[in-house]
Design an enzyme around this catalytic site. Structure first.
Site, PDB file in Angstrom:
ATOM      1  N   ASP A  38      -0.264   0.434  -4.910  1.00 52.37           N
ATOM      2  CA  ASP A  38      -1.220  -0.672  -4.764  1.00 52.37           C
ATOM      3  C   ASP A  38      -1.445  -1.329  -6.124  1.00 52.37           C
ATOM      4  OD1 ASP A  38      -3.533  -2.327  -4.253  1.00 52.37           O
ATOM      5  OD2 ASP A  38      -3.860  -1.123  -2.450  1.00 52.37           O
ATOM      6  N   SER A  90      -5.239  -6.501  -0.462  1.00 53.20           N
ATOM      7  CA  SER A  90      -4.403  -5.431   0.103  1.00 53.20           C
ATOM      8  C   SER A  90      -4.415  -5.399   1.627  1.00 53.20           C
ATOM      9  CB  SER A  90      -4.870  -4.078  -0.425  1.00 53.20           C
ATOM     10  OG  SER A  90      -4.776  -4.055  -1.822  1.00 53.20           O
ATOM     11  N   ASP A 147      -9.002   3.039   3.902  1.00 53.88           N
ATOM     12  CA  ASP A 147      -8.853   1.881   3.011  1.00 53.88           C
ATOM     13  C   ASP A 147      -7.729   0.982   3.554  1.00 53.88           C
ATOM     14  OD1 ASP A 147      -9.570   0.378   0.796  1.00 53.88           O
ATOM     15  OD2 ASP A 147      -8.339   1.512  -0.616  1.00 53.88           O
ATOM     16  N   THR A 149      -4.735  -0.309   2.826  1.00 50.72           N
ATOM     17  CA  THR A 149      -3.288  -0.049   2.886  1.00 50.72           C
ATOM     18  C   THR A 149      -2.908   0.993   3.941  1.00 50.72           C
ATOM     19  OG1 THR A 149      -3.272  -0.563   0.529  1.00 50.72           O
ATOM     20  CG2 THR A 149      -1.255   0.371   1.444  1.00 50.72           C
ATOM     21  N   ARG A 160     -11.889  -5.492   6.483  1.00 47.99           N
ATOM     22  CA  ARG A 160     -11.459  -4.177   5.984  1.00 47.99           C
ATOM     23  C   ARG A 160     -12.617  -3.218   5.713  1.00 47.99           C
ATOM     24  NH1 ARG A 160      -8.757  -5.185   0.200  1.00 47.99           N
ATOM     25  NH2 ARG A 160      -9.142  -2.968  -0.018  1.00 47.99           N
ATOM     26  N   GLN A 311       4.455   6.598   5.359  1.00 45.99           N
ATOM     27  CA  GLN A 311       4.002   5.716   4.283  1.00 45.99           C
ATOM     28  C   GLN A 311       3.216   6.545   3.277  1.00 45.99           C
ATOM     29  OE1 GLN A 311       2.391   1.607   4.867  1.00 45.99           O
ATOM     30  NE2 GLN A 311       0.523   2.411   3.960  1.00 45.99           N
ATOM     31  N   GLU A 313       0.942   5.998  -0.195  1.00 51.27           N
ATOM     32  CA  GLU A 313       0.322   5.006  -1.081  1.00 51.27           C
ATOM     33  C   GLU A 313      -0.232   5.631  -2.357  1.00 51.27           C
ATOM     34  OE1 GLU A 313      -3.530   3.400  -0.175  1.00 51.27           O
ATOM     35  OE2 GLU A 313      -3.160   1.595  -1.360  1.00 51.27           O
ATOM     36  N   ASP A 318      -4.179   0.239  -8.432  1.00 49.64           N
ATOM     37  CA  ASP A 318      -5.007  -0.961  -8.242  1.00 49.64           C
ATOM     38  C   ASP A 318      -6.446  -0.737  -8.681  1.00 49.64           C
ATOM     39  OD1 ASP A 318      -5.732  -3.586  -6.556  1.00 49.64           O
ATOM     40  OD2 ASP A 318      -7.118  -1.993  -5.947  1.00 49.64           O
ATOM     41  N   LYS A 319      -7.020   0.356  -8.234  1.00 48.29           N
ATOM     42  CA  LYS A 319      -8.456   0.548  -8.496  1.00 48.29           C
ATOM     43  C   LYS A 319      -8.729   0.710  -9.991  1.00 48.29           C
ATOM     44  CE  LYS A 319      -8.906   2.526  -3.877  1.00 48.29           C
ATOM     45  NZ  LYS A 319      -9.257   1.255  -3.217  1.00 48.29           N
ATOM     46  N   HIS A 322      -8.451  -2.700 -11.618  1.00 46.41           N
ATOM     47  CA  HIS A 322      -9.743  -3.398 -11.450  1.00 46.41           C
ATOM     48  C   HIS A 322     -10.746  -2.925 -12.491  1.00 46.41           C
ATOM     49  CE1 HIS A 322      -9.258  -5.712  -7.771  1.00 46.41           C
ATOM     50  NE2 HIS A 322      -8.720  -4.662  -7.143  1.00 46.41           N
ATOM     51  N   ASP A 360       1.909  -3.910  -3.154  1.00 43.66           N
ATOM     52  CA  ASP A 360       1.376  -4.891  -2.199  1.00 43.66           C
ATOM     53  C   ASP A 360       1.014  -6.213  -2.875  1.00 43.66           C
ATOM     54  OD1 ASP A 360      -0.708  -3.657  -3.531  1.00 43.66           O
ATOM     55  OD2 ASP A 360      -1.981  -3.467  -1.756  1.00 43.66           O
ATOM     56  N   HIS A 361       0.758  -6.176  -4.167  1.00 42.11           N
ATOM     57  CA  HIS A 361       0.482  -7.404  -4.924  1.00 42.11           C
ATOM     58  C   HIS A 361       0.512  -7.039  -6.402  1.00 42.11           C
ATOM     59  CE1 HIS A 361      -3.516  -5.782  -5.724  1.00 42.11           C
ATOM     60  NE2 HIS A 361      -3.623  -5.528  -4.434  1.00 42.11           N
ATOM     61  N   HIS A 414      -6.723  -9.420  -8.857  1.00 43.01           N
ATOM     62  CA  HIS A 414      -5.291  -9.359  -8.535  1.00 43.01           C
ATOM     63  C   HIS A 414      -4.594 -10.605  -9.073  1.00 43.01           C
ATOM     64  CE1 HIS A 414      -6.406  -7.023  -4.583  1.00 43.01           C
ATOM     65  NE2 HIS A 414      -6.703  -6.340  -5.683  1.00 43.01           N
TER      66      HIS A 414
HETATM   67 MG    MG Z   1      -4.474   0.207  -1.062  1.00 40.89          MG
HETATM   68 ZN    ZN Z   2      -7.424  -4.457  -5.584  1.00 45.64          ZN
END
Ligand code: MG
Ligand code: ZN
Length: 447
Positions: A38, A90, A147, A149, A160, A311, A313, A318-319, A322, A360-361, A414
């Site tokens: 992520d 996400s 979450d 994803t 979400r 899958q 993750e 990501d977190k 951030h 994912d981004h 992001h």
């Molecule tokens: Mg995620």
């Molecule tokens: Zn994020």
């Protein structure tokens, strides 16, 4: 470049129905493992590489094919066409590979609509496609398993945030009492996946609120899982002891997101950023590492005749991006790379396995010039890491935006750049060149 052109040519042939036949089906993998980092753009992977020494090889490097994917999502609107949103979240991006369709931010495997809180059409997911083929299915994350994803595979929701019964005030028309599918945690249980490992116990237990309506009225989501024959586990020791007869299994190893594997200071603004190494032993022993969750999931899922879909993750890349925490972010990326190593080892003995790795981004972190004079500090927040090569790697975070909760530093945003995608195994060549996240829905199926 040459490979990209060839892939484009072969893609065109497939589009017009040429050259499709026995050769195509022979290429379809029995087992499919999808790794999602992520927020793991090229910058995050490079930072994890360099921290461990520029010559250090990653498991990423053993994947034989590399390409790019665009990740743009949609803005809410009247439809039937929608304007693009260049920096997606996400939920929207997960919906793209999970369903093959674009949607708006916040949305979990539902189509776009006029506003985020107006539910869209429920879409069929890739996990449902594989379940219908008789494959075993697994879902592993370091985040709350509700979450975005992990949620996109096995639930459909307008927002979400509607992760537990107690959160459903945000999604009032989608509760079981109203004839909907219920909160994300309820759907994750009702979906009967074979293996589910992650955090987020609070979304399933009594403190998350009782289920209102449906066949589990008055019960917790955990009680619903037990009624539906799922084994609940909570610790690394529980995980170690699992046997294939314990499936279906729901492992909830933390109340919220799992603790990051590494830790270090948050980035700060301006000059005077101290140089340091990362603390690489931060996750409590009771919580399993991503590598171990991946190994156990593969061990359990691989016993079936028709193969499996899994899958995995790495959620907190990501977190921690951030949070502008370079050590947290790099540690999660290193852990993710180790989990890829587990899958590659399995694939050596099971070559009919397709491994795909992507993000994912993209996200905010950048490697910028080391500044020993104090005259060229980056405008954003930054940290100075001492790498294995004994050099200072400066990481900067400069995409924080408002309005939002006041924090120091504020949550970084992001970014919209294409993400890398890697693959190995039958059908891996389909990721060559530049494709879109929605194409992944077909690529995972060998189409
Ligand atoms: Mg995620
Ligand atoms: Zn994020």
């Amino acid at each position: 470049m040459r490979n990209g052109l060839l892939a484009a040519a072969s893609g065109a042939a497939l589009l017009f129905g040429l050259g499709v036949g026995a050769a195509q089906s022979a290429e379809t993998a029995k087992n499919v493992i999808l790794f999602i980092g992520d927020g793991m753009g090229v910058s995050e992977v490079t930072a994890a590489r360099y921290y461990q020494g520029v010559k250090n090889k990653l498991n990423f490097d053993k994947l034989t094919h590399t390409g790019f994917q665009t990740t743009w999502s949609l803005k809410p609107g009247d439809g039937p066409t929608y304007l693009p949103d260049y920096a997606p979240d996400s939920a929207a991006t997960g919906t793209m590979w999970a369903t093959g369709k674009k949607t708006i931010d916040e949305r979990i495997s539902q189509g776009p609509s006029t506003a985020e809180n107006v539910p869209g059409k429920n879409y069929k997911t890739i996990l449902e496609v594989f379940q219908a083929k008789g494959k075993r299915v697994g879902n592993v994350s370091t985040a709350e398993i509700t979450d975005a994803t992990p949620a996109v595979l096995a639930s459909k929701m307008s927002l979400r945030g509607c992760q537990a019964p107690a959160n459903m005030t945000l999604c009032p028309t989608e509760t079981k009492a109203k004839g909907g599918l219920g909160s994300i945690s309820e759907q994750m249980v009702d979906h009967q996946m074979d293996v589910v490992f992650g955090g987020g116990k609070a979304r399933f237990d009594a403190t998350g609120g009782k289920i209102a309506g449906g066949s589990d009225d008055g019960k917790t989501v955990e009680e619903s899982a037990t009624r539906q024959g799922q084994k609940l586990i909570y610790t690394k020791n529980d995980l170690d002891a699992l046997k294939s007869s314990d499936m279906p299994v729901l492992g909830l190893f933390a109340s919220g997101n799992m603790t990051t594997e590494w830790t270090g200071p948050q980035a700060i603004q301006g000059a005077g950023v101290e140089k340091h190494k990362c603390d690489t032993d931060n996750r409590p022993k009771v919580q399993p590492k991503l590598e171990l969750m991946t190994e156990k999931a593969i061990e359990l899922l691989s016993g079936g005749k028709r193969g499996f879909f899994l899958q995995v993750e790495g959620a907190s890349i990501d977190k921690q991006d951030h949070a502008a925490n370079a050590c947290g972010q790099i540690g999660e990326t290193v852990a993710f790379d180790k989990a890829i190593g587990v899958a590659l080892k399995f694939q050596e003995e099971n070559p009919d396995t397709l491994i795909i790795v992507t993000a994912d981004h993209s996200h905010t972190s950048q490697i910028v010039a080391e500044d020993s004079t104090g005259t060229g500090d980056p405008t954003g927040y930054s940290d100075n890491l001492i790498t294995k090569d004994g050099q200072v790697m400066r990481i900067t975070y400069g995409t924080a935006g408002g309005p939002g909760p006041v924090a120091t530093p504020p949550s970084q945003q992001h970014t919209g750049a294409v993400v890398p995608i890697w693959a190995k195994g039958p059908g891996a060549e389909k990721i060559l060149g530049t494709t879109d996240h929605t194409d992944l829905f077909d690529i995972l199926q060998g189409k």
